[in-house]
Design an enzyme around this catalytic site. Structure first.
Site, PDB file in Angstrom:
ATOM      1  N   ASP A  46       0.843  -1.192   0.000  1.00  0.00           N
ATOM      2  CA  ASP A  46       0.000   0.000   0.000  1.00  0.00           C
ATOM      3  C   ASP A  46       0.883   1.249   0.000  1.00  0.00           C
ATOM      4  O   ASP A  46       1.868   1.338   0.737  1.00  0.00           O
ATOM      5  CB  ASP A  46      -0.920  -0.007   1.229  1.00  0.00           C
ATOM      6  CG  ASP A  46      -2.093   0.955   1.074  1.00  0.00           C
ATOM      7  OD1 ASP A  46      -3.230   0.477   0.992  1.00  0.00           O
ATOM      8  OD2 ASP A  46      -1.857   2.185   1.042  1.00  0.00           O
ATOM      9  N   ILE A  47       0.514   2.237  -0.809  1.00  0.00           N
ATOM     10  CA  ILE A  47       1.307   3.456  -0.938  1.00  0.00           C
ATOM     11  C   ILE A  47       1.256   4.296   0.343  1.00  0.00           C
ATOM     12  O   ILE A  47       2.148   5.121   0.589  1.00  0.00           O
ATOM     13  CB  ILE A  47       0.804   4.266  -2.158  1.00  0.00           C
ATOM     14  CG1 ILE A  47       1.886   5.197  -2.679  1.00  0.00           C
ATOM     15  CG2 ILE A  47      -0.477   5.026  -1.847  1.00  0.00           C
ATOM     16  CD1 ILE A  47       1.571   5.802  -4.040  1.00  0.00           C
ATOM     17  N   ASN A 101     -12.941  -3.332   2.520  1.00  0.00           N
ATOM     18  CA  ASN A 101     -13.860  -2.211   2.650  1.00  0.00           C
ATOM     19  C   ASN A 101     -14.834  -2.237   1.471  1.00  0.00           C
ATOM     20  O   ASN A 101     -14.434  -2.468   0.331  1.00  0.00           O
ATOM     21  CB  ASN A 101     -13.079  -0.891   2.653  1.00  0.00           C
ATOM     22  CG  ASN A 101     -12.164  -0.770   3.861  1.00  0.00           C
ATOM     23  OD1 ASN A 101     -12.517  -1.223   4.944  1.00  0.00           O
ATOM     24  ND2 ASN A 101     -10.996  -0.177   3.691  1.00  0.00           N
ATOM     25  N   GLY A 143     -15.611   2.771   3.704  1.00  0.00           N
ATOM     26  CA  GLY A 143     -14.313   3.414   3.511  1.00  0.00           C
ATOM     27  C   GLY A 143     -13.587   2.978   2.250  1.00  0.00           C
ATOM     28  O   GLY A 143     -12.378   3.157   2.134  1.00  0.00           O
ATOM     29  N   GLN A 144     -14.342   2.419   1.295  1.00  0.00           N
ATOM     30  CA  GLN A 144     -13.697   1.986   0.044  1.00  0.00           C
ATOM     31  C   GLN A 144     -13.400   3.197  -0.832  1.00  0.00           C
ATOM     32  O   GLN A 144     -14.296   3.978  -1.144  1.00  0.00           O
ATOM     33  CB  GLN A 144     -14.614   1.017  -0.709  1.00  0.00           C
ATOM     34  CG  GLN A 144     -13.958   0.445  -1.968  1.00  0.00           C
ATOM     35  CD  GLN A 144     -14.861  -0.550  -2.702  1.00  0.00           C
ATOM     36  OE1 GLN A 144     -16.053  -0.662  -2.423  1.00  0.00           O
ATOM     37  NE2 GLN A 144     -14.278  -1.252  -3.661  1.00  0.00           N
ATOM     38  N   SER A 145     -12.127   3.356  -1.218  1.00  0.00           N
ATOM     39  CA  SER A 145     -11.745   4.496  -2.063  1.00  0.00           C
ATOM     40  C   SER A 145     -11.345   4.080  -3.469  1.00  0.00           C
ATOM     41  O   SER A 145     -11.284   4.914  -4.367  1.00  0.00           O
ATOM     42  CB  SER A 145     -10.601   5.287  -1.409  1.00  0.00           C
ATOM     43  OG  SER A 145      -9.467   4.469  -1.242  1.00  0.00           O
ATOM     44  N   HIS A 176     -10.244  -5.496  -3.352  1.00  0.00           N
ATOM     45  CA  HIS A 176      -8.909  -5.706  -2.771  1.00  0.00           C
ATOM     46  C   HIS A 176      -9.043  -6.109  -1.313  1.00  0.00           C
ATOM     47  O   HIS A 176      -9.924  -5.639  -0.598  1.00  0.00           O
ATOM     48  CB  HIS A 176      -8.050  -4.446  -2.891  1.00  0.00           C
ATOM     49  CG  HIS A 176      -8.699  -3.180  -2.421  1.00  0.00           C
ATOM     50  ND1 HIS A 176      -9.623  -2.497  -3.167  1.00  0.00           N
ATOM     51  CD2 HIS A 176      -8.564  -2.472  -1.271  1.00  0.00           C
ATOM     52  CE1 HIS A 176     -10.019  -1.422  -2.513  1.00  0.00           C
ATOM     53  NE2 HIS A 176      -9.402  -1.393  -1.350  1.00  0.00           N
ATOM     54  N   HIS A 194      -6.988  -5.887   2.161  1.00  0.00           N
ATOM     55  CA  HIS A 194      -5.862  -5.309   2.891  1.00  0.00           C
ATOM     56  C   HIS A 194      -5.293  -6.383   3.809  1.00  0.00           C
ATOM     57  O   HIS A 194      -6.042  -7.016   4.561  1.00  0.00           O
ATOM     58  CB  HIS A 194      -6.317  -4.155   3.796  1.00  0.00           C
ATOM     59  CG  HIS A 194      -6.835  -2.953   3.085  1.00  0.00           C
ATOM     60  ND1 HIS A 194      -6.077  -1.821   2.875  1.00  0.00           N
ATOM     61  CD2 HIS A 194      -8.046  -2.684   2.540  1.00  0.00           C
ATOM     62  CE1 HIS A 194      -6.808  -0.903   2.245  1.00  0.00           C
ATOM     63  NE2 HIS A 194      -8.010  -1.404   2.034  1.00  0.00           N
TER      64      HIS A 194
HETATM   65  P1  5GP Z   1      -9.692   1.308   0.213  1.00  0.00           P
HETATM   66  O1  5GP Z   1      -9.741   2.631   0.884  1.00  0.00           O
HETATM   67  O2  5GP Z   1     -10.400   1.345  -1.142  1.00  0.00           O
HETATM   68  O3  5GP Z   1     -10.129   0.149   1.035  1.00  0.00           O
HETATM   69  O4  5GP Z   1      -8.152   1.017  -0.066  1.00  0.00           O
HETATM   70  C1  5GP Z   1      -7.461   1.542  -1.142  1.00  0.00           C
HETATM   71  C2  5GP Z   1      -5.997   1.539  -0.760  1.00  0.00           C
HETATM   72  O5  5GP Z   1      -5.248   1.729  -1.946  1.00  0.00           O
HETATM   73  C3  5GP Z   1      -5.597   2.662   0.208  1.00  0.00           C
HETATM   74  O6  5GP Z   1      -5.068   2.083   1.393  1.00  0.00           O
HETATM   75  C4  5GP Z   1      -4.572   3.461  -0.575  1.00  0.00           C
HETATM   76  O7  5GP Z   1      -3.495   3.897   0.221  1.00  0.00           O
HETATM   77  C5  5GP Z   1      -4.115   2.488  -1.649  1.00  0.00           C
HETATM   78  N1  5GP Z   1      -3.705   3.136  -2.872  1.00  0.00           N
HETATM   79  C6  5GP Z   1      -4.393   4.075  -3.574  1.00  0.00           C
HETATM   80  N2  5GP Z   1      -3.720   4.418  -4.683  1.00  0.00           N
HETATM   81  C7  5GP Z   1      -2.582   3.667  -4.697  1.00  0.00           C
HETATM   82  C8  5GP Z   1      -1.471   3.576  -5.610  1.00  0.00           C
HETATM   83  O8  5GP Z   1      -1.404   4.250  -6.630  1.00  0.00           O
HETATM   84  N3  5GP Z   1      -0.497   2.689  -5.291  1.00  0.00           N
HETATM   85  C9  5GP Z   1      -0.534   1.917  -4.164  1.00  0.00           C
HETATM   86  N4  5GP Z   1       0.486   1.088  -3.951  1.00  0.00           N
HETATM   87  N5  5GP Z   1      -1.579   1.970  -3.289  1.00  0.00           N
HETATM   88  C10 5GP Z   1      -2.573   2.833  -3.558  1.00  0.00           C
END
Ligand code: 5GP
Ligand code: ZN
Length: 113
Positions: free
Chosen positions: A30-31, A86, A92-94, A99, A101
């Protein structure tokens, strides 16, 4: 899916720190890590989220089994870890590409915020 950042990561169009890859799945760090170990395990097929998986138990099972395997390969088996999916806005899905975590390397609080 062209506009999806995780599809671009799978394709190599956006760089990532790869943890694992096979013909169906991809995992990368994760970034913005929320724990010392924090990586994401995704299917290569673009599925928007876990809510769309009611007709595909086999894929979900393989995704979870692989996430456990990679957590153990990361050295988290003894100390423990958390698998998180998420779903949707309140979840909290972005990123709208399914995916898991994988989080570990410290004691994680419960309940989540
Ligand atoms: P969500 O919030 O959808 O459950 O998780 C998305 C995750 O993707 C977040 O933890 C965010 O830091 C990670 N993320 C978003 N954009 C990128 C990217 O370009 N590269 C990587 N490695 N992680 C990303
Ligand atoms: Zn995608």
């Amino acid at each position: 899916m062209e506009s999806c950042i995780f599809c671009k990561i799978i394709a190599g169009d956006i760089p990532s720190e790869k943890v694992y890859e096979d013909d169906r799945f991809f995992a990368f760090r994760d970034i913005n890590p929320k724990a010392p170990s924090h990586f994401l395990v995704i299917p290569k097929e673009h599925l928007p989220g876990v809510a769309k998986l009611s007709d595909n138990p086999e894929l979900l099972g393989q995704l979870m089994i692989l996430s456990v395997r990679l957590a153990h390969e990361e050295g988290l088996a003894d100390s423990g870890y958390r698998l998180v999916i998420n779903q949707g806005e309140d979840g909290g899905q972005s990123v709208a590409h399914l995916h898991v975590h994988v989080l570990g390397g410290r004691a994680l609080a419960w309940p989540p915020g």
